[in-house]
Design a protein around this motif. Structure first.
Motif, short mmCIF file in Angstrom:
data_model
loop_
_atom_site.label_atom_id
_atom_site.label_comp_id
_atom_site.label_asym_id
_atom_site.label_seq_id
_atom_site.Cartn_x
_atom_site.Cartn_y
_atom_site.Cartn_z
N TRP A 286 0.82 -1.21 0.00
CA TRP A 286 0.00 0.00 0.00
C TRP A 286 0.86 1.26 0.00
O TRP A 286 0.53 2.25 -0.65
N GLN A 287 1.96 1.25 0.71
CA GLN A 287 2.80 2.44 0.81
C GLN A 287 3.44 2.80 -0.52
O GLN A 287 3.82 3.95 -0.75
N SER A 288 3.59 1.82 -1.42
CA SER A 288 4.17 2.08 -2.74
C SER A 288 3.13 2.59 -3.73
O SER A 288 3.49 3.03 -4.82
N HIS A 289 1.88 2.51 -3.36
CA HIS A 289 0.80 2.86 -4.30
C HIS A 289 0.76 4.37 -4.53
O HIS A 289 0.92 5.16 -3.60
N PRO A 290 0.51 4.81 -5.79
CA PRO A 290 0.55 6.24 -6.10
C PRO A 290 -0.72 7.01 -5.77
O PRO A 290 -0.83 8.18 -6.15
N LEU A 291 -1.66 6.40 -5.08
CA LEU A 291 -2.92 7.09 -4.78
C LEU A 291 -2.70 8.48 -4.18
O LEU A 291 -3.27 9.47 -4.69
N PRO A 292 -1.89 8.65 -3.13
CA PRO A 292 -1.70 10.00 -2.58
C PRO A 292 -1.06 10.96 -3.57
O PRO A 292 -1.40 12.15 -3.62
N ARG A 293 -0.13 10.45 -4.39
CA ARG A 293 0.53 11.33 -5.36
C ARG A 293 -0.45 11.78 -6.45
O ARG A 293 -0.37 12.92 -6.91
N LEU A 294 -1.35 10.90 -6.85
CA LEU A 294 -2.36 11.28 -7.84
C LEU A 294 -3.26 12.38 -7.28
O LEU A 294 -3.58 13.36 -7.96
N LEU A 295 -3.66 12.21 -6.03
CA LEU A 295 -4.49 13.23 -5.38
C LEU A 295 -3.76 14.55 -5.26
O LEU A 295 -4.30 15.62 -5.57
N ASP A 296 -2.52 14.49 -4.82
CA ASP A 296 -1.74 15.71 -4.64
C ASP A 296 -1.50 16.43 -5.97
O ASP A 296 -1.37 17.66 -6.00
N ALA A 297 -1.45 15.65 -7.05
CA ALA A 297 -1.25 16.25 -8.37
C ALA A 297 -2.50 16.94 -8.89
O ALA A 297 -2.43 17.72 -9.85
N GLY A 298 -3.65 16.65 -8.26
CA GLY A 298 -4.89 17.28 -8.67
C GLY A 298 -5.79 16.43 -9.52
O GLY A 298 -6.80 16.90 -10.07
N VAL A 299 -5.47 15.13 -9.67
CA VAL A 299 -6.32 14.21 -10.43
C VAL A 299 -7.53 13.84 -9.59
O VAL A 299 -7.43 13.61 -8.38
N ALA A 300 -8.69 13.77 -10.24
CA ALA A 300 -9.90 13.29 -9.56
C ALA A 300 -9.81 11.78 -9.42
O ALA A 300 -9.75 11.06 -10.43
N VAL A 301 -9.78 11.30 -8.19
CA VAL A 301 -9.59 9.88 -7.91
C VAL A 301 -10.72 9.39 -7.01
O VAL A 301 -11.08 10.06 -6.04
N THR A 302 -11.26 8.22 -7.35
CA THR A 302 -12.21 7.55 -6.46
C THR A 302 -11.55 6.27 -5.94
O THR A 302 -10.61 5.75 -6.55
N LEU A 303 -12.05 5.77 -4.83
CA LEU A 303 -11.45 4.61 -4.16
C LEU A 303 -12.46 3.47 -4.19
O LEU A 303 -13.55 3.58 -3.64
N ASN A 304 -12.07 2.35 -4.84
CA ASN A 304 -12.99 1.26 -5.15
C ASN A 304 -12.38 -0.09 -4.80
O ASN A 304 -11.21 -0.17 -4.43
N THR A 305 -13.17 -1.16 -5.00
CA THR A 305 -12.71 -2.50 -4.60
C THR A 305 -12.34 -3.41 -5.76
O THR A 305 -11.61 -4.37 -5.57
N ASP A 306 -12.88 -3.18 -6.97
CA ASP A 306 -12.60 -4.01 -8.13
C ASP A 306 -13.35 -5.34 -8.03
O ASP A 306 -14.43 -5.50 -8.59
N ASP A 307 -12.76 -6.33 -7.36
CA ASP A 307 -13.37 -7.66 -7.18
C ASP A 307 -13.37 -7.98 -5.69
O ASP A 307 -12.51 -8.73 -5.20
N PRO A 308 -14.32 -7.44 -4.93
CA PRO A 308 -14.21 -7.50 -3.47
C PRO A 308 -14.26 -8.90 -2.87
O PRO A 308 -13.54 -9.17 -1.90
N ALA A 309 -15.08 -9.80 -3.44
CA ALA A 309 -15.20 -11.11 -2.81
C ALA A 309 -13.91 -11.92 -2.90
O ALA A 309 -13.38 -12.37 -1.88
N PRO A 310 -13.35 -12.14 -4.10
CA PRO A 310 -12.10 -12.90 -4.15
C PRO A 310 -10.91 -12.16 -3.57
O PRO A 310 -9.89 -12.78 -3.27
N LEU A 311 -11.03 -10.85 -3.40
CA LEU A 311 -9.96 -10.10 -2.73
C LEU A 311 -10.18 -10.04 -1.22
O LEU A 311 -9.36 -9.48 -0.50
N GLY A 312 -11.31 -10.59 -0.75
CA GLY A 312 -11.55 -10.66 0.68
C GLY A 312 -11.76 -9.32 1.34
O GLY A 312 -11.25 -9.07 2.43
N THR A 313 -12.55 -8.44 0.68
CA THR A 313 -12.71 -7.10 1.24
C THR A 313 -14.10 -6.56 0.98
O THR A 313 -14.94 -7.20 0.34
N THR A 314 -14.33 -5.36 1.49
CA THR A 314 -15.53 -4.57 1.21
C THR A 314 -15.08 -3.12 1.06
O THR A 314 -13.96 -2.77 1.45
#
Length: 366
Positions: A286-314
């Motif tokens: 997670w720490q390597s992921h560019p999500l914060p950098r994309l936000l700081d650059a001004g890109v509109a970003v949403t946060l989603n799950t993709d395939d939540p069941a096989p990824l074991g998440t919600t």
């Protein structure tokens, strides 16, 4: 955006669920609950591809962490990586053989989304996984729509569908599909999508250019998987060739400053899924992921799950992890909620309602 710190206090998941929000990058194929799979297998008389305890591992702990499971075709899940994961999706979707079963899966999806605090979803459906419905894809869409109708009537998450092409399909197949969508106007199908492994298929933007142009002319929205296993070039193709209004993933855009500027100038949102990216090895953690950098650059970003069941998440769980890993505050998460509503393909009335309820929720939290 408020300054983030790694020492930000933990945000209660109740507060996350209470934020009215949309999810714009999630696959119906990746949202089967354990009870869905076991019930469908029993109804069809199909043997499980391994012990029920292993299916439990896949649907609650994540396919990529689970022991290897072999389907009838020998595809492994867990140790099999992406290929095995896709094989498992084909197996489970193949259990859906009747209209009633398809409607039940749709209703179950809406209930799952509601439990995570999601009020609206643009769910991606790729009919190539649903092998019992070959040649009857529009009937499948109608069956799903019936389940989503019932769910909405019962007060659950409002759901529309993005009909997804597979990258390995031909240009003629894609154009025929769009022609059928334009002629039939299936209920709750609001967008055209394309997904599949970019690394295996290579650049497919030119191949699908005519299909997406026809969809745009007919008033369908466009959302494209790009910038995941491919680099920035996949995102450029999605924008320039496929008229994408939204990019599913798009994280590799961070590697190209000119692309970042284009995303901002054209107000194109990225539907980012950090857990999926980490699970598939796009980023090591997670720490390597560019999500914060994309936000700081001004890109509109949403946060989603993709395939939540096989990824074991919600979704609420992933928002909580993101808050912890990146130091997001409650205000940051409220910003994700606001952008998710803006980026969604919900109608204007529903968007206005959700925005109003979001502002009330934020005020009550203060």
């Amino acid at each position: 955006m408020p300054e983030r710190t790694q020492s930000a206090p933990r945000i209660d998941e109740f507060d996350i669920r209470a934020l009215p929000k949309a999810e714009v990058h999630i696959h119906l194929e990746g949202s089967f609950a354990l009870i869905d799979i076991l019930t469908l297998a029993k109804e069809s008389g199909s043997a499980l591809p391994g012990p029920a305890s292993t299916i439990f591992d896949i649907t609650t702990h994540g396919a990529y962490a689970a022991p290897e499971v072999t389907t009838g075709g020998g595809s492994g899940v867990g140790a099999g990586g992406l290929t095995g994961f896709l094989g498992f999706l084909d197996w489970q979707c193949g259990l859906v053989r009747t209209r009633e079963q398809a409607a039940r899966i749709a209703y179950s999806f809406a209930a799952r989304q509601s439990s995570a605090g999601v009020r609206y979803s643009d769910v991606i459906v790729n009919p190539t996984h649903w092998n019992a419905w070959r040649g009857r894809e529009l009937e499948l869409m109608d069956a799903f729509a019936a389940g989503f109708d019932d769910a909405e009537q019962d007060g659950l998450c409002v759901t529309n569908m993005a009909y997804s092409l597979l990258r390995s399909q031909s240009a003629i197949e894609a154009e025929d599909i769009v022609g059928a969508l334009v002629a039939a106007r299936p209920r709750r199908v609001v967008a055209l999508s394309v997904d599949g492994d970019e690394k295996v298929s290579g650049r497919t933007g030119e191949k699908f250019q005519n299909a997406f142009a026809a969809a745009a002319s007919a008033g369908f929205h466009r959302t494209v998987h790009a910038g995941e296993s491919s680099g920035p070039e996949g995102v450029w193709d999605a924008i320039d060739l496929l008229q994408a209004e939204r990019i599913d993933h798009g994280v590799r855009a961070i590697e190209d400053p000119a692309l970042i500027k284009t995303l901002i100038d054209r107000e194109i949102t990225l539907g980012v899924c950090p857990r999926s990216n980490v699970s598939l090895g796009i980023y090591r953690d997670w720490q390597s992921h560019p999500l914060p950098r994309l936000l700081d650059a001004g890109v509109a970003v949403t946060l989603n799950t993709d395939d939540p069941a096989p990824l074991g998440t919600t979704l609420d769980a992933d928002w909580a992890v993101a808050a912890t890993e990146f130091g997001f505050t409650y205000d940051d998460l409220a910003g994700f909620a606001e952008r998710s509503i803006d980026a969604s393909f919900a109608n204007d009335d529903l968007k206005a309602t959700l925005h109003s309820e979001l502002q009330t929720t934020i005020a009550e939290h203060s």
